[in-house]
Scaffold this active site. Structure first.
Site, PDB file in Angstrom:
ATOM      1  N   LYS A   1       1.923 -20.561  36.636  1.00 11.58           N
ATOM      2  CA  LYS A   1       0.719 -19.457  36.108  1.00 11.58           C
ATOM      3  C   LYS A   1      -0.033 -19.387  37.604  1.00 11.58           C
ATOM      4  O   LYS A   1      -0.804 -18.281  37.846  1.00 11.58           O
ATOM      5  CB  LYS A   1      -0.037 -20.097  35.058  1.00 11.58           C
ATOM      6  CG  LYS A   1      -0.545 -18.850  34.503  1.00 11.58           C
ATOM      7  CD  LYS A   1      -1.092 -19.178  32.978  1.00 11.58           C
ATOM      8  CE  LYS A   1      -1.747 -17.770  32.480  1.00 11.58           C
ATOM      9  NZ  LYS A   1      -1.976 -18.313  31.014  1.00 11.58           N
ATOM     10  N   ASP A   2      -0.472 -20.635  38.023  1.00 14.22           N
ATOM     11  CA  ASP A   2      -1.318 -20.616  39.272  1.00 14.22           C
ATOM     12  C   ASP A   2      -0.682 -20.061  40.456  1.00 14.22           C
ATOM     13  O   ASP A   2      -1.524 -19.380  41.334  1.00 14.22           O
ATOM     14  CB  ASP A   2      -1.733 -22.050  39.761  1.00 14.22           C
ATOM     15  CG  ASP A   2      -2.903 -22.722  38.780  1.00 14.22           C
ATOM     16  OD1 ASP A   2      -3.406 -21.791  37.873  1.00 14.22           O
ATOM     17  OD2 ASP A   2      -3.273 -23.827  38.816  1.00 14.22           O
TER      18      ASP A   2
ATOM     19  N   GLU B   1     -25.879 -11.617  53.856  1.00 18.71           N
ATOM     20  CA  GLU B   1     -24.405 -11.231  53.432  1.00 18.71           C
ATOM     21  C   GLU B   1     -24.445 -10.905  51.890  1.00 18.71           C
ATOM     22  O   GLU B   1     -25.457 -11.194  51.323  1.00 18.71           O
ATOM     23  CB  GLU B   1     -23.390 -12.519  53.638  1.00 18.71           C
ATOM     24  CG  GLU B   1     -23.095 -12.796  55.033  1.00 18.71           C
ATOM     25  CD  GLU B   1     -22.001 -11.796  55.527  1.00 18.71           C
ATOM     26  OE1 GLU B   1     -22.324 -10.632  55.546  1.00 18.71           O
ATOM     27  OE2 GLU B   1     -20.977 -12.317  55.840  1.00 18.71           O
TER      28      GLU B   1
ATOM     29  N   HIS C   1     -10.837 -34.129  35.368  1.00 14.88           N
ATOM     30  CA  HIS C   1      -9.632 -35.068  34.689  1.00 14.88           C
ATOM     31  C   HIS C   1      -9.994 -35.917  33.882  1.00 14.88           C
ATOM     32  O   HIS C   1      -9.423 -36.829  33.132  1.00 14.88           O
ATOM     33  CB  HIS C   1      -8.980 -35.422  35.923  1.00 14.88           C
ATOM     34  CG  HIS C   1      -8.000 -34.469  36.444  1.00 14.88           C
ATOM     35  ND1 HIS C   1      -6.269 -34.404  36.337  1.00 14.88           N
ATOM     36  CD2 HIS C   1      -8.161 -33.361  36.920  1.00 14.88           C
ATOM     37  CE1 HIS C   1      -6.070 -33.391  37.144  1.00 14.88           C
ATOM     38  NE2 HIS C   1      -7.102 -32.761  37.314  1.00 14.88           N
TER      39      HIS C   1
ATOM     40  N   SER D   1     -10.143 -30.302  30.565  1.00 13.29           N
ATOM     41  CA  SER D   1     -10.296 -28.844  30.627  1.00 13.29           C
ATOM     42  C   SER D   1     -10.903 -28.263  29.302  1.00 13.29           C
ATOM     43  O   SER D   1     -10.264 -28.592  28.030  1.00 13.29           O
ATOM     44  CB  SER D   1      -9.283 -27.952  31.234  1.00 13.29           C
ATOM     45  OG  SER D   1      -8.428 -28.616  32.277  1.00 13.29           O
TER      46      SER D   1
END
Length: 426
Positions: free
Chosen positions: A244-245, A288, A216, A220
């Site tokens: 959208k998220d 893993e 922030h 972005s």
């Protein structure tokens, strides 16, 4: 003196709190009015998805810790009790167990998206480096969590991986003894790993907070990799990207919960359903799946340097750690003035070849280290490091990027006119 909020809150309680502690103003500035580039695509969903999975992992981990017994004689049975006797214990464990794989899936996609669109370039270097530390913390947390069920693969995986530290001269054996709490993997080891596995997610949460703070601050990146020129290039985060998220979250939950309810042991190893036995070694010890590329790099080093002064084991360990840490140097290894691979014709192909090479490393890491697998691992390891140390610096000089749009707004209109990438950089 009370602070003055930039917002006028109609609710008197909210206004009273906000004048004294501006949490509502901060939330509105960062979650509602936050100016976000208007061209973000769905690849930008994976950052928020990683945060949601982290919260799920912490919440389910707390509930599991209430029922788990960190003792070598009881750990395996306590996991079975959680699965069979504790109300919805099976659900908590499957959410947590598969959540680890989901966490790494979204974070790996998030990293490759950042690599493709140049999100590590100025002014986002610190943001990227914090992300690398988050990855390291995730790996440490995931490794320690894998030991806790105390099955065969848990026990022998812990034995093999912790033994790697013995390769370091002078201090290696002392580090291994400290990790084990003795002279073999046993009850003190399990207690240490349980304590650290419980603690590290909260450190991880703190790193994520700093990561968001840095995001922030520098704002972005976007698919075009160009800077925001003004308000015409942005949209408020809510409702546009919130919606959208949420859509992305819905699709992700379908994928996640499919494994939880229909294929809960898909990512597991059959040997881990057998209680740990120090006298019986599994035929093929593998970590893993999310560690397999780095495991392949570790095993690829089969030669000594300087007539045995630097043994293969030490070289392998250094290469494995270097494979992660080299990501932090990306802002300085790639000096191209253009961020996004959309405008870098050579880098775009190199990126996809690099991604394929990482998948090959994962495949090799899952295979026994014999025959052609050894040579494939060595070739893929060489390609991995050549990408960072040779290809990226070289492309910075020889590649001619395509023209960049003048702004985000003009890029989505027919009248958008491009300028040269090198001209923008100047």
């Amino acid at each position: 003196m009370a602070s003055h909020s930039p917002y006028e809150w109609k609710n008197p309680t909210v206004a009273w709190i906000d004048r004294r502690l501006p949490i509502f103003s901060m939330a509105r500035a960062d979650l509602v009015d936050y100016p976000t580039p208007k061209n973000l695509n769905y690849w930008w969903n994976f950052g928020s998805l990683a945060g949601i999975v982290l919260v799920i992992m912490i919440a389910t981990g707390i509930f599991l810790a209430m029922q788990y017994t960190p003792h070598a004689s009881l750990a395996f049975e306590s996991v079975e009790r959680i699965m069979r006797d504790v109300n919805y214990g099976w659900l908590m464990r499957y959410l947590h167990m598969n959540g680890a794989s989901m966490f790494f899936i979204v974070v790996y996609i998030h990293i490759f998206r950042g690599l493709y669109y140049g999100s590590y370039k100025a002014p986002r270097e610190i943001l990227w480096i914090i992300g690398v530390f988050i990855l390291l913390a995730m790996m440490a947390t995931g490794f320690m969590g894998y030991v806790l069920p105390w099955g065969q693969m848990s026990f022998w995986g812990a034995t093999v991986i912790t033994n790697l530290f013995s390769a370091f001269p002078l201090v290696g054996s002392d580090i291994v003894t400290w990790l084990w709490g003795g002279f073999s993997v046993d009850n003190p080891t399990l207690n240490r790993f349980f304590a650290l596995h419980y603690l590290l997610p909260f450190i991880l949460f703190g790193l994520v907070f700093v990561h968001l703070w840095a995001l922030h601050t520098v704002k972005s990146n976007n698919p075009l990799g160009i800077d925001v020129k003004g308000p015409q290039d942005t949209l408020p985060f809510t409702p546009y990207y919130t919606a959208k998220d949420m859509f992305g979250l819905g699709v992700f939950l379908i994928f996640y919960l499919f494994f939880v309810f229909f294929q809960p042991n898909f990512f597991g190893e059959p040997d881990n359903f057998i209680k740990a036995n120090p006298l019986v070694t599994p035929a093929h010890i593998v970590p893993e799946w999310y560690f397999l590329p780095f495991y392949a790099i570790l095993r690829a080093i089969t030669f000594d340097l300087f007539w045995g002064l630097v043994p293969a084991k030490l070289l392998g360990v250094l290469a494995m750690f270097a494979a992660v840490l080299i990501l932090a140097l990306l802002p300085w290894l790639d000096r191209s003035p253009v961020r996004s691979a959309r405008f870098r014709p050579i880098f775009k192909w190199v990126f996809w070849l690099f991604l394929a090479n990482c998948l090959l490393l994962g495949y090799v890491g899952a295979r026994p280290p014999e025959g052609i697998n050894v040579y494939l691992g060595q070739a893929a390891t060489a390609v991995y490091f050549l990408f960072f140390l040779v290809v990226l610096p070289l492309l910075s000089f020889i590649e001619r990027p395509r023209p960049l749009p003048t702004s985000i707004s003009t890029a989505v209109t027919p009248a958008g006119v491009g300028v040269s990438a090198r001209g923008v950089a100047e």
